[in-house]
Design a protein around this motif. Structure first.
Motif, PDB file in Angstrom:
ATOM      1  N   ILE A 115     -19.296  50.700  33.512  1.00  0.00           N
ATOM      2  CA  ILE A 115     -19.047  49.929  32.291  1.00  0.00           C
ATOM      3  C   ILE A 115     -17.540  49.844  32.083  1.00  0.00           C
ATOM      4  O   ILE A 115     -16.825  50.833  32.284  1.00  0.00           O
ATOM      5  CB  ILE A 115     -19.741  50.597  31.065  1.00  0.00           C
ATOM      6  N   SER A 116     -17.063  48.635  31.738  1.00  0.00           N
ATOM      7  CA  SER A 116     -15.641  48.352  31.440  1.00  0.00           C
ATOM      8  C   SER A 116     -14.778  48.017  32.650  1.00  0.00           C
ATOM      9  O   SER A 116     -13.588  47.737  32.490  1.00  0.00           O
ATOM     10  CB  SER A 116     -14.965  49.496  30.656  1.00  0.00           C
ATOM     11  N   LEU A 117     -15.344  48.043  33.849  1.00  0.00           N
ATOM     12  CA  LEU A 117     -14.589  47.546  35.006  1.00  0.00           C
ATOM     13  C   LEU A 117     -14.325  46.044  34.796  1.00  0.00           C
ATOM     14  O   LEU A 117     -15.059  45.391  34.051  1.00  0.00           O
ATOM     15  CB  LEU A 117     -15.411  47.713  36.291  1.00  0.00           C
ATOM     16  N   PRO A 118     -13.291  45.476  35.472  1.00  0.00           N
ATOM     17  CA  PRO A 118     -13.101  44.027  35.392  1.00  0.00           C
ATOM     18  C   PRO A 118     -14.399  43.297  35.768  1.00  0.00           C
ATOM     19  O   PRO A 118     -15.049  43.655  36.754  1.00  0.00           O
ATOM     20  CB  PRO A 118     -12.010  43.758  36.435  1.00  0.00           C
ATOM     21  N   ALA A 119     -14.802  42.320  34.965  1.00  0.00           N
ATOM     22  CA  ALA A 119     -16.076  41.623  35.190  1.00  0.00           C
ATOM     23  C   ALA A 119     -15.876  40.422  36.108  1.00  0.00           C
ATOM     24  O   ALA A 119     -14.966  39.620  35.891  1.00  0.00           O
ATOM     25  CB  ALA A 119     -16.664  41.163  33.862  1.00  0.00           C
ATOM     26  N   PRO A 120     -16.720  40.282  37.139  1.00  0.00           N
ATOM     27  CA  PRO A 120     -16.621  39.097  38.000  1.00  0.00           C
ATOM     28  C   PRO A 120     -16.905  37.815  37.217  1.00  0.00           C
ATOM     29  O   PRO A 120     -17.708  37.817  36.279  1.00  0.00           O
ATOM     30  CB  PRO A 120     -17.727  39.318  39.037  1.00  0.00           C
ATOM     31  N   ASP A 121     -16.259  36.727  37.616  1.00  0.00           N
ATOM     32  CA  ASP A 121     -16.597  35.421  37.042  1.00  0.00           C
ATOM     33  C   ASP A 121     -17.860  34.887  37.686  1.00  0.00           C
ATOM     34  O   ASP A 121     -18.610  34.132  37.075  1.00  0.00           O
ATOM     35  CB  ASP A 121     -15.432  34.441  37.286  1.00  0.00           C
ATOM     36  N   LEU A 122     -18.076  35.282  38.942  1.00  0.00           N
ATOM     37  CA  LEU A 122     -19.247  34.808  39.678  1.00  0.00           C
ATOM     38  C   LEU A 122     -19.683  35.876  40.668  1.00  0.00           C
ATOM     39  O   LEU A 122     -18.854  36.453  41.372  1.00  0.00           O
ATOM     40  CB  LEU A 122     -18.883  33.521  40.449  1.00  0.00           C
ATOM     41  N   THR A 123     -20.982  36.146  40.702  1.00  0.00           N
ATOM     42  CA  THR A 123     -21.533  37.030  41.728  1.00  0.00           C
ATOM     43  C   THR A 123     -22.503  36.216  42.576  1.00  0.00           C
ATOM     44  O   THR A 123     -23.425  35.586  42.052  1.00  0.00           O
ATOM     45  CB  THR A 123     -22.240  38.241  41.100  1.00  0.00           C
ATOM     46  N   LEU A 124     -22.259  36.220  43.884  1.00  0.00           N
ATOM     47  CA  LEU A 124     -23.136  35.535  44.828  1.00  0.00           C
ATOM     48  C   LEU A 124     -24.044  36.588  45.433  1.00  0.00           C
ATOM     49  O   LEU A 124     -23.570  37.514  46.100  1.00  0.00           O
ATOM     50  CB  LEU A 124     -22.296  34.892  45.936  1.00  0.00           C
ATOM     51  N   PHE A 125     -25.333  36.464  45.205  1.00  0.00           N
ATOM     52  CA  PHE A 125     -26.279  37.423  45.785  1.00  0.00           C
ATOM     53  C   PHE A 125     -26.882  36.802  47.036  1.00  0.00           C
ATOM     54  O   PHE A 125     -27.666  35.854  46.951  1.00  0.00           O
ATOM     55  CB  PHE A 125     -27.350  37.805  44.756  1.00  0.00           C
ATOM     56  N   LEU A 126     -26.495  37.338  48.183  1.00  0.00           N
ATOM     57  CA  LEU A 126     -27.012  36.834  49.462  1.00  0.00           C
ATOM     58  C   LEU A 126     -28.370  37.476  49.724  1.00  0.00           C
ATOM     59  O   LEU A 126     -28.459  38.622  50.163  1.00  0.00           O
ATOM     60  CB  LEU A 126     -26.018  37.136  50.601  1.00  0.00           C
ATOM     61  N   ASP A 127     -29.393  36.727  49.409  1.00  0.00           N
ATOM     62  CA  ASP A 127     -30.741  37.286  49.426  1.00  0.00           C
ATOM     63  C   ASP A 127     -31.407  37.081  50.780  1.00  0.00           C
ATOM     64  O   ASP A 127     -31.538  35.962  51.265  1.00  0.00           O
ATOM     65  CB  ASP A 127     -31.571  36.603  48.328  1.00  0.00           C
ATOM     66  N   VAL A 128     -31.807  38.216  51.357  1.00  0.00           N
ATOM     67  CA  VAL A 128     -32.475  38.143  52.657  1.00  0.00           C
ATOM     68  C   VAL A 128     -33.638  39.135  52.639  1.00  0.00           C
ATOM     69  O   VAL A 128     -33.547  40.191  52.005  1.00  0.00           O
ATOM     70  CB  VAL A 128     -31.469  38.455  53.802  1.00  0.00           C
ATOM     71  N   ALA A 129     -34.728  38.792  53.293  1.00  0.00           N
ATOM     72  CA  ALA A 129     -35.864  39.706  53.355  1.00  0.00           C
ATOM     73  C   ALA A 129     -35.474  40.911  54.215  1.00  0.00           C
ATOM     74  O   ALA A 129     -34.838  40.741  55.255  1.00  0.00           O
ATOM     75  CB  ALA A 129     -37.065  38.994  53.951  1.00  0.00           C
ATOM     76  N   PRO A 130     -35.859  42.132  53.787  1.00  0.00           N
ATOM     77  CA  PRO A 130     -35.496  43.331  54.556  1.00  0.00           C
ATOM     78  C   PRO A 130     -35.949  43.262  56.016  1.00  0.00           C
ATOM     79  O   PRO A 130     -35.256  43.761  56.899  1.00  0.00           O
ATOM     80  CB  PRO A 130     -36.217  44.457  53.813  1.00  0.00           C
ATOM     81  N   GLU A 131     -37.085  42.592  56.268  1.00  0.00           N
ATOM     82  CA  GLU A 131     -37.564  42.532  57.659  1.00  0.00           C
ATOM     83  C   GLU A 131     -36.713  41.573  58.501  1.00  0.00           C
ATOM     84  O   GLU A 131     -36.664  41.692  59.720  1.00  0.00           O
ATOM     85  CB  GLU A 131     -39.061  42.191  57.730  1.00  0.00           C
TER      86      GLU A 131
END
Ligand code: TMP
Ligand code: MG
Length: 219
Positions: free
Chosen positions: A124-140
């Motif tokens: 909490i209180s770290l600099p906040a990203p303007d954008l987070t890109l979540f690279l979603d891939v299936a674990p398999e």
């Protein structure tokens, strides 16, 4: 174009499972920004070069063992020791790309069974990203990629839990800031080129700088 009125660089975070393609995509994005003459810098967490980072590195290679909570706090401390350089880079007009950040901190520790709120607290209180890109891939799918299994958390069942945690973080972060989406899920099972284009579409509106003040995470 907002180039003229921008007052700081954008803070863009790339998150995902191990072997989701984050590091390659972050490198490609950096190159693309530099080609377009946009001042940009790439950071990565854990930053294994600091004293704390070296302890984390040894833990991840299973060369040492640590209590789950102790390693969690070290991952967070590793971000805090670089928090000032993050905000100075942004305020000097540099676009900052960051390969993993606090979301990984929460997702991996909560996946081990530590309480979610406890995991979130130190970041909490770290600099906040303007954008987070979540690279979603299936674990398999990730499992079949080169190098998988070299480090501590690269086990399919663990990654499955981590993905659930990332999805929860995405839901809780998906509000918009300054009229833009703060969390964008990218289908990382596509070709490298298709992933790169999806990323560019999300990032492009930010690359000429942002006007809104840098916020702090979860404040
Ligand atoms: P890396 O492969 O991107 O260097 O990350 C190393 C591992 O550490 C990866 O499995 C994710 C995990 N991790 C955490 O558990 N907590 C954190 O805060 C971060 C940044 C990474
Ligand atoms: Mg790794």
């Amino acid at each position: 174009q907002t180039g003229q009125s921008s007052n700081r660089g954008a803070f863009i975070v790339v998150e995902g499972l191990d072997r989701s393609g984050k590091s390659s995509q972050a490198a490609r994005l950096l190159e693309r920004l530099q080609t377009a003459n946009i001042p940009a810098k790439l950071m990565k967490f854990p930053d294994r070069t600091t004293a704390i980072g070296k302890t984390i590195d040894s833990y991840l290679r299973s060369e040492s063992d640590l209590d789950d909570r102790a390693i969690h706090l070290l991952f967070s401390a590793n971000r805090w020791e670089l928090a000032t350089s993050i905000s100075s880079a942004l305020h000097s007009g540099t676009t900052l790309l960051c390969d993993r950040y606090a979301f990984s901190g929460i997702a991996f520790s909560a996946a081990k069974g530590l309480p979610y709120d406890w995991c979130r607290a130190p970041d909490i209180s770290l600099p906040a990203p303007d954008l987070t890109l979540f690279l979603d891939v299936a674990p398999e799918v990730a499992r079949e990629r080169g190098g998988y299994g070299e480090e501590r958390y690269e086990k399919e069942e663990m990654q499955r839990q981590v993905r659930v945690m990332f999805q929860r973080l995405g839901e809780e972060t998906s509000g918009s800031g300054g009229g833009r989406q703060r969390w964008v899920t990218i289908d990382a099972g596509q070709s490298i080129q298709a992933v790169e284009e999806d990323i560019w579409r999300a990032v492009e509106p930010l690359v000429h700088g942002v006007d809104n003040p840098l916020e702090r995470l979860w404040e």
